[in-house]
Design an enzyme around this catalytic site. Structure first.
Site, PDB file in Angstrom:
ATOM      1  N   LYS A  52      29.698  12.715   8.611  1.00 62.10           N
ATOM      2  CA  LYS A  52      29.971  13.677   7.450  1.00 62.10           C
ATOM      3  C   LYS A  52      30.958  14.765   7.718  1.00 62.10           C
ATOM      4  O   LYS A  52      31.888  15.144   7.241  1.00 62.10           O
ATOM      5  CB  LYS A  52      28.832  14.098   6.667  1.00 62.10           C
ATOM      6  CG  LYS A  52      28.034  15.135   7.355  1.00 62.10           C
ATOM      7  CD  LYS A  52      26.904  15.693   6.475  1.00 62.10           C
ATOM      8  CE  LYS A  52      26.280  16.801   6.952  1.00 62.10           C
ATOM      9  NZ  LYS A  52      27.018  18.058   7.166  1.00 62.10           N
ATOM     10  N   THR A  53      30.731  15.370   9.008  1.00 61.99           N
ATOM     11  CA  THR A  53      31.687  16.438   9.440  1.00 61.99           C
ATOM     12  C   THR A  53      32.972  15.991   9.625  1.00 61.99           C
ATOM     13  O   THR A  53      34.150  16.765   9.192  1.00 61.99           O
ATOM     14  CB  THR A  53      30.994  17.114  10.414  1.00 61.99           C
ATOM     15  OG1 THR A  53      29.870  17.615  10.401  1.00 61.99           O
ATOM     16  CG2 THR A  53      31.874  18.249  11.040  1.00 61.99           C
ATOM     17  N   ASP A 239      29.825  21.249   1.658  1.00 66.21           N
ATOM     18  CA  ASP A 239      29.083  20.354   2.530  1.00 66.21           C
ATOM     19  C   ASP A 239      27.632  20.736   2.145  1.00 66.21           C
ATOM     20  O   ASP A 239      27.404  21.562   1.689  1.00 66.21           O
ATOM     21  CB  ASP A 239      29.480  21.088   3.865  1.00 66.21           C
ATOM     22  CG  ASP A 239      28.895  20.227   4.920  1.00 66.21           C
ATOM     23  OD1 ASP A 239      28.359  19.125   4.681  1.00 66.21           O
ATOM     24  OD2 ASP A 239      28.739  20.943   6.230  1.00 66.21           O
ATOM     25  N   GLU A 240      26.675  19.924   2.432  1.00 61.94           N
ATOM     26  CA  GLU A 240      25.196  19.852   2.223  1.00 61.94           C
ATOM     27  C   GLU A 240      24.900  20.008   1.058  1.00 61.94           C
ATOM     28  O   GLU A 240      24.174  21.177   0.433  1.00 61.94           O
ATOM     29  CB  GLU A 240      24.731  20.908   3.085  1.00 61.94           C
ATOM     30  CG  GLU A 240      24.955  20.816   4.571  1.00 61.94           C
ATOM     31  CD  GLU A 240      24.162  19.486   5.429  1.00 61.94           C
ATOM     32  OE1 GLU A 240      23.584  18.821   4.667  1.00 61.94           O
ATOM     33  OE2 GLU A 240      24.229  19.540   6.609  1.00 61.94           O
ATOM     34  N   GLN A 270      18.167  13.714   2.607  1.00 61.09           N
ATOM     35  CA  GLN A 270      17.901  14.879   3.713  1.00 61.09           C
ATOM     36  C   GLN A 270      17.606  16.059   2.991  1.00 61.09           C
ATOM     37  O   GLN A 270      17.865  17.140   3.472  1.00 61.09           O
ATOM     38  CB  GLN A 270      18.818  14.949   4.584  1.00 61.09           C
ATOM     39  CG  GLN A 270      18.962  13.856   5.404  1.00 61.09           C
ATOM     40  CD  GLN A 270      19.919  13.874   6.869  1.00 61.09           C
ATOM     41  OE1 GLN A 270      19.707  14.792   7.448  1.00 61.09           O
ATOM     42  NE2 GLN A 270      21.267  13.161   6.519  1.00 61.09           N
ATOM     43  N   ARG A 625      16.603  11.913  13.827  1.00 62.27           N
ATOM     44  CA  ARG A 625      16.972  12.583  14.960  1.00 62.27           C
ATOM     45  C   ARG A 625      17.228  12.009  16.272  1.00 62.27           C
ATOM     46  O   ARG A 625      17.780  12.328  17.137  1.00 62.27           O
ATOM     47  CB  ARG A 625      16.103  13.836  14.959  1.00 62.27           C
ATOM     48  CG  ARG A 625      15.893  14.879  13.963  1.00 62.27           C
ATOM     49  CD  ARG A 625      17.152  15.221  13.144  1.00 62.27           C
ATOM     50  NE  ARG A 625      17.598  14.496  12.218  1.00 62.27           N
ATOM     51  CZ  ARG A 625      18.700  14.493  11.530  1.00 62.27           C
ATOM     52  NH1 ARG A 625      19.718  14.958  11.901  1.00 62.27           N
ATOM     53  NH2 ARG A 625      18.970  13.485  10.565  1.00 62.27           N
TER      54      ARG A 625
END
Length: 763
Positions: A52-53, A239-240, A270, A625
């Site tokens: 995503k980044t 973002d987020e 998330q 993770r």
């Protein structure tokens, strides 16, 4: 090629459609679609580890390179300063030029930037101060005192938490309903909120909640100002997005209304921060807020193996409140997620440490794994203690990420200070730490007098205090409070008999925490972290029970505190699941997957189905993770409030797809391997003799009762003599389903699961 920061028309960029920019060729198809869909609302559902980044920064660079907008016409919002810095650096690298002109930063930073330009519209000057949390509480305390409210019943920190939650929901004092206000602060909380805001204006100050709240007020009351920013920001990137609260959501919606070129990147699976105001509904209703929005799903994962992704995806599908996506990877192979049942927390720590040492020796596929690529992710802070103590015993270097190590936590330092004074009254540092904690009206002036008296007499603060309370130097109220402290310590010290002539040290510690008012202070604290602090105190009591006396325990703690982090950065990571979001590790251990602990009972009690679904999202975050190796652990027993309780595995264990998990069967739950106790009876969660191991172990809950794993019914009878590994021998007094009430010879009355009990004649 011309400098993209000064190009107005796309045709002047020198970009050829036949020769796409190099950065586009490095994207997969959905990533490229997300980058190239520049006009109109776009929601990029970016699963864990899907890049995503890269998409967010490449999209921003692409906008600038094509000349779709000047840098100052782009608004890019992140949640952390670190993310903002990283994004600015990446964009600068991609476009080959500076990126300072972009409005890029956190919600708070961007809100403050706008507010300073229009501060007078909300009664402030442009050089206003932004108060930190301590200053906010201090200011509210003054207002509480002015209203003659009981600050013990209505602590300022608790009331400030409520006010900040109102601000997160975009509620100014005039918008708070009677239902929201309730009877808090004797029905005066809205009035306190109004007075607090007026006091901030008088001080030319704002708190963090005001930075966006004032923006919303300015936009609502000054249409021209809103239009200015709507015209300016032709493209908005967020973002987020799943972590936005109501104020942030409304702020973005207002700014995006004219051009509607808003691209939000996030993952509804998330969203784990409801406790701090995040509204998962913001991302779920994106298509309603922006009709015609394009949804792009990033599902190709570049982090984890197939079995890990399969387990995580299968688990999260149990949530109803989600938009839906399925992670996959081109990488082949990978071990299935290991599920390991253990007897208790101590064995849990031993199993994990043994596995870490094994990884150190053998690595993965013959490749060594650095310790900093190993993480232990816990649901609650108190779980770290047994891992820390085990690692210290082995000399295994570790760090606690996102917070202090167990005994370094404030509430534990306070509790230990009380115990140190009982053991050694001349401990000035301990005495000074807690003499006014909880608050007893013993302020700095009194402490200065104690220091002067102690130095003059060549004695300790404690002994100086004992002298001063017999004279008239102190005010009567202070003398009474200080005398009470000294009296309490004299009484507690007399009771410190370690079970010989007085109380056992564990019971004494419980008495000290209760009678000092420290436990009550935390119970009255409504801050989000207060319940965790209470859990840590309970875990402290559990830790004390492992030592013969108070002196032995305090010596142990001193040695533990002396062990600082080893030089360098190769340390095992211990952190909460919340702290792990956005991180990745080669190997991840997920302990404590038991009902009540994970999913956490408090979240379910307070928020019902929404709380359960957030807990499940937290489990999903934990699993994703891991890059190559994930292990889930659950214990048959936990020490809760100093008492042993039988536990059942988390429902999340049952929800994992069986084709992606393996139940570890190396050793039985009772530590004796197959056929422990020699009875041949199935003793644990396995299908053979010998606890969790022995034979092919059943996948949790798949061929047993839902959400419950235990052996076949034992057929015990009331009055039967039985044996329990922890509690010893006893008689069955009642039976309800698979739960037995047993009167143990030494441990007293306990309730346990029948799967952890054997007939006495079988031992």
């Amino acid at each position: 090629m011309s400098d993209p920061f000064y190009i107005e028309e796309p045709q002047n960029t020198g970009v050829s459609e036949a020769a796409p920019a190099p950065y586009l060729t490095q994207l997969n198809s959905p990533q490229r679609e997300a980058v190239e869909t520049l006009d109109g609302p776009v929601l990029v559902l970016a699963g864990a580890g899907t890049g995503k980044t890269r998409v967010l920064t490449t999209r921003l660079a692409h906008l600038l390179r094509l000349g779709k907008a000047r840098p100052y016409q782009v608004l890019s919002v992140t949640f952390t300063n670190r993310a903002a810095r990283e994004m600015r650096e990446r964009v600068g690298h991609l476009v080959g030029g500076p990126s300072e002109a972009i409005w890029l930063g956190t919600f708070h930073a961007l809100g403050a930037r706008i507010l300073r330009r229009h501060a007078e519209l909300v009664g402030l000057r442009d050089n206003f101060t932004i108060l930190d949390a301590d200053d906010q509480v201090r200011l509210l305390k003054q207002l509480i005192a002015a209203e003659n409210l009981d600050d013990k019943r209505w602590p300022a920190r608790m009331l400030m938490g409520v006010i900040q939650r109102w601000k997160d929901r975009a509620l100014t004092p005039d918008k708070v309903s009677a239902a929201d206000a309730g009877d808090m602060a004797g029905g005066k909380l809205v009035e306190l909120y109004r007075d607090y805001q007026e006091r901030l204006r008088t001080l030319n100050a704002a708190d963090f909640g005001d930075l966006l709240l004032h923006n919303l007020t300015i936009f609502a009351e000054n249409p021209g100002v809103l239009e200015e920013y709507q015209d300016r920001f032709q493209y908005i990137l967020v973002d987020e997005y799943q972590d936005t609260n109501v104020s942030q959501y409304l702020w973005l919606r207002l700014l995006a209304q004219k051009h509607r070129n808003i691209a939000c990147v996030g993952d509804d699976d998330q969203s784990i921060y409801a406790w701090r105001g995040a509204e998962v509904g913001n991302i779920l209703r994106f298509e309603e807020d922006f009709p015609g929005a394009k949804i792009v799903r990033l599902e190709q994962n570049y982090r984890s193996t197939g079995p890990i992704l399969g387990a995580a995806s299968g688990l999260i599908t149990k949530n109803e409140g989600r938009l839906g996506k399925t992670l996959w990877t081109e990488a082949e192979g990978g071990d299935r997620v290991a599920i390991r049942g253990v007897w208790d927390g101590e064995e849990e720590a031993r199993v994990v440490s043994d596995r870490i040492e094994d990884i150190q020796r053998k690595g993965h596929d013959g490749n060594p794994v650095p310790l900093n690529q190993i993480a232990i992710l816990v649901r609650a802070g108190f779980q770290t203690r047994e891992f820390e103590e085990r690692f210290l015993t082995l000399g295994l270097p570790y760090r606690v990420v996102g917070g202090p190590r167990f005994y370094e936590r404030q509430e534990l330092r306070d509790a230990l200070a009380y115990l140190r004074i009982i053991q050694q009254p001349d401990d000035d540092l301990a005495f000074e730490r807690i003499v006014n904690k909880p608050k007893r009206g013993i302020g700095n002036t009194t402490l200065q007098m104690l220091h002067v008296t102690a130095r003059a007499a060549g004695t300790s603060l404690y002994r100086a205090a004992a002298e001063l309370v017999t004279t008239d130097e102190l005010r009567p109220s202070t003398r009474s409070s200080l005398g009470g402290v000294i009296s309490d310590f004299e009484r507690w010290r007399a009771l410190n008999g370690d079970g010989r002539d007085g109380l056992p040290h564990v019971e004494l510690a419980e008495m000290v925490l209760d009678e000092s008012g420290y436990t009550e202070m935390l119970m009255n604290d409504k801050a989000p972290e207060a319940p965790g602090r209470l859990e840590n105190l309970k875990e402290l009591i559990v830790a004390m029970d492992e030592f013969e006396n108070l002196a032995g325990f305090l010596e142990h703690v001193s040695l533990v505190m002396e062990n600082t982090e080893a030089a360098g950065s190769d340390l095992v990571n211990i952190m909460t699941l919340h702290s792990a979001k956005g991180l990745e590790f080669d190997t991840v251990f997920l302990p404590g997957w038991e009902e009540g602990l994970f999913p956490h009972q408090r979240n379910m009690d307070e928020n019902g189905l929404a709380g359960l679904e957030e807990e499940r999202r937290l489990a999903y975050v934990g699993l994703t993770r891991a890059k190559r190796d994930a292990t889930i652990l659950f214990a048959a027993n936990r020490r809760v409030h100093g008492q042993w309780q039988s536990s059942i595995p988390s429902r999340f264990v049952d929800e994992l797809p069986p084709e992606f998990v393996d139940m570890d069967s190396e050793q039985g739950v009772y530590g004796g391997g197959p056929g422990a106790f020699g009875s041949g009876r199935s003793l644990g969660y396995g299908s053979g003799g010998g606890g969790y191991g022995a034979g092919r172990v059943r996948t949790p809950g798949r061929d047993t009762e839902p959400n419950l794993i235990h052996a076949d019914p034992q057929g015990f009878n009331i009055g039967e003599r039985v044996f329990h590994q922890k509690f010893g021998y006893g008689h069955v007094t009642s039976i309800v389903d698979n739960k037995l009430s047993i009167s143990f010879d030494k441990a007293g009355d306990k309730k346990v699961l029948d799967s952890f009990v054997v007939a006495a004649d079988a031992v």
